[in-house]
Design a protein around this motif. Structure first.
Motif: not given
Length: 212
Positions: A87, A129, A188-190, A201
């Protein structure tokens, strides 16, 4: 502007490619050293390959001339590894794990990162994660003419945090009910890799139906 990569050196090509092939997902790879401790490193030359078998791939460069990075050495020996989707809140930790350390030193210990058991898999996963892929080595492929190795992993198990996913039920024309896991990318904000010292982002998400 037209850039002729054949007229540039490898460093210039690297900087150009990483600033134009954007965004790239980050594979935060956990592997086990022969002494038993865990190593952790990020790789942004990373993608899905196939769904049958379920394969992912990331590219690993050498640590030094003719010396493989710890991740490749560990995977070649042990065959099991875990790929995490990090993240954005862990951007600094991801960056720090790119530091070249002696193989006997664990990035997890240095950064105080916590692991938890990965049910049904021989290695643990990072607690912080929300997505983790438990992989077994499918194959290693050296890239001719380049100090790179492609690591192909067959995904055996996937951990998805319940807080970022839900089960969607849909009735088929024959009356059967199908199930599908829906992952909320905004939750998730990968972390995505850009060029130089930049990360991307998620902002707005476009949803466009594919043609049938």
């Amino acid at each position: 502007m037209i850039v002729d990569l054949q007229q540039q050196n490898a460093t210039a090509n690297y900087h150009l490619m990483t600033q134009t092939l954007i965004p790239r997902p980050v594979a935060w790879v956990l592997s086990e050293h022969q002494l038993g401790h865990l190593n952790l490193a990020p790789f942004s030359y990373f993608t899905a390959v196939s769904s049958e078998p379920p394969l992912l791939m990331f590219s690993v460069g050498n640590k030094a001339l003719n010396e493989g990075k710890d991740t490749k050495v560990n995977i070649a020996r042990n065959h099991y590894f875990v790929v995490h989707i990090a993240p954005q809140s862990l951007a600094k930790e991801v960056t720090e794990t790119s530091r070249a350390l002696p193989a006997e030193q664990s990035e997890l210990t240095d950064l105080g990162l916590t692991t938890v058991p990965f049910e049904g898999f021989p290695l643990p996963r990072l607690e912080s994660c929300s997505i983790a892929f438990g992989c077994k080595l499918h194959s290693l492929q050296d890239v001719p003419g380049a100090p790179q190795t492609l690591v192909f992993g067959e995904i055996e198990r996937v951990f998805i945090d319940d807080r970022v996913s839900e089960i969607q039920y849909k009735e088929k024309s024959n009356g059967d009910i199908s199930e599908r896991i829906i992952v909320d990318a905004l939750k998730v904000q990968p972390l995505a890799r850009l060029g130089a010292d930049q990360y991307g982002c998620l902002g707005s998400i476009l949803e466009i139906s594919r043609p049938k």
